[in-house]
Design a protein around this motif. Sequence first.
Motif, short mmCIF file in Angstrom:
data_model
loop_
_atom_site.label_atom_id
_atom_site.label_comp_id
_atom_site.label_asym_id
_atom_site.label_seq_id
_atom_site.Cartn_x
_atom_site.Cartn_y
_atom_site.Cartn_z
N GLY A 104 0.82 -1.20 0.00
CA GLY A 104 0.00 0.00 0.00
C GLY A 104 0.85 1.25 0.00
N TRP A 105 0.22 2.33 -0.42
CA TRP A 105 0.82 3.67 -0.30
C TRP A 105 -0.10 4.53 0.58
CZ3 TRP A 105 5.52 5.16 -1.98
CH2 TRP A 105 6.16 4.38 -2.96
N PHE A 106 0.53 5.25 1.48
CA PHE A 106 -0.16 6.20 2.35
C PHE A 106 0.56 7.54 2.23
CE2 PHE A 106 -3.01 3.50 4.89
CZ PHE A 106 -2.57 2.26 4.47
N LYS A 147 -1.66 16.84 9.55
CA LYS A 147 -2.77 15.94 9.27
C LYS A 147 -2.39 14.50 9.60
CE LYS A 147 -4.94 18.68 5.63
NZ LYS A 147 -5.49 18.65 4.24
N GLU A 148 -3.40 13.65 9.72
CA GLU A 148 -3.14 12.24 9.98
C GLU A 148 -2.71 11.54 8.68
OE1 GLU A 148 -6.29 11.51 13.66
OE2 GLU A 148 -6.58 10.50 11.74
N ARG A 149 -2.02 10.43 8.87
CA ARG A 149 -1.63 9.63 7.73
C ARG A 149 -2.89 9.03 7.09
NH1 ARG A 149 3.63 5.92 8.38
NH2 ARG A 149 4.21 7.93 9.30
N GLU A 150 -2.96 9.09 5.77
CA GLU A 150 -4.16 8.62 5.09
C GLU A 150 -3.82 7.66 3.95
OE1 GLU A 150 -6.25 11.92 3.32
OE2 GLU A 150 -4.69 12.27 1.83
N PHE A 151 -4.77 6.80 3.67
CA PHE A 151 -4.65 5.81 2.62
C PHE A 151 -4.66 6.47 1.25
CE2 PHE A 151 -5.17 1.96 0.35
CZ PHE A 151 -6.20 2.11 -0.56
N VAL A 152 -3.81 5.96 0.36
CA VAL A 152 -3.78 6.44 -1.02
C VAL A 152 -4.19 5.32 -1.98
CG1 VAL A 152 -2.33 7.35 -2.86
CG2 VAL A 152 -2.01 8.16 -0.51
N SER A 189 -5.13 -9.53 -0.18
CA SER A 189 -5.67 -8.33 -0.81
C SER A 189 -5.14 -7.10 -0.11
CB SER A 189 -7.19 -8.32 -0.73
OG SER A 189 -7.73 -9.41 -1.44
N GLY A 190 -5.08 -6.01 -0.87
CA GLY A 190 -4.70 -4.75 -0.26
C GLY A 190 -5.79 -4.26 0.65
N THR A 191 -5.44 -3.42 1.59
CA THR A 191 -6.39 -2.87 2.55
C THR A 191 -6.13 -1.40 2.75
OG1 THR A 191 -7.10 -2.94 4.86
CG2 THR A 191 -4.89 -3.69 4.41
N ALA A 192 -7.18 -0.66 3.04
CA ALA A 192 -7.04 0.77 3.30
C ALA A 192 -6.76 1.05 4.78
CB ALA A 192 -8.30 1.49 2.87
N ARG A 193 -6.82 0.01 5.60
CA ARG A 193 -6.67 0.21 7.05
C ARG A 193 -5.20 0.26 7.43
NH1 ARG A 193 -11.43 -2.96 7.28
NH2 ARG A 193 -10.27 -4.90 7.46
N LEU A 194 -4.78 1.39 7.90
CA LEU A 194 -3.39 1.63 8.27
C LEU A 194 -2.90 0.61 9.28
CD1 LEU A 194 -2.00 5.17 8.95
CD2 LEU A 194 -1.54 3.35 10.57
#
Length: 124
Positions: free
Chosen positions: A35-37, A43-48, A103-108
């Motif tokens: 993943g890329w964040f 700001k907080e780290r966010e999903f890309v 699978s990829g995930t958006a959850r940091l």
Amino acid sequence: QVQLVESGGGLVQAGGSLRLSCAASGRTFTSLAMGWFRQAPGKEREFVAAISRSGASAYYADSVKGRFSISRDNAKNTVYLQMNSLKRDDTAVYYCAAAPYNSGTARLSEYDYWGQGTQVTVSS
């Protein structure tokens, strides 16, 4: 352990493009979703974006959908983030991360390994 090293960041004008790379070592690359964040100042780290182990599935944040593209080369143990039509709001430190899932995930919180980050600055 997995070591992740990002590269490709820099200064670009709005509307321009950059390609980030993240080289992985220390564990079988194909056992990891990637993943890329990003994190902007204050700001907080966010999903890309995220990509599955095989590269067959990719996921994007709404803010980058249609402009960014994630891909991976399992032979080179490398994941890429192609960023087009860059905006000032894309300015941030970009981090590569690895998760032991298919699978990829958006959850940091589900990413176990992180790179040191690479700065992307978009000027107007």
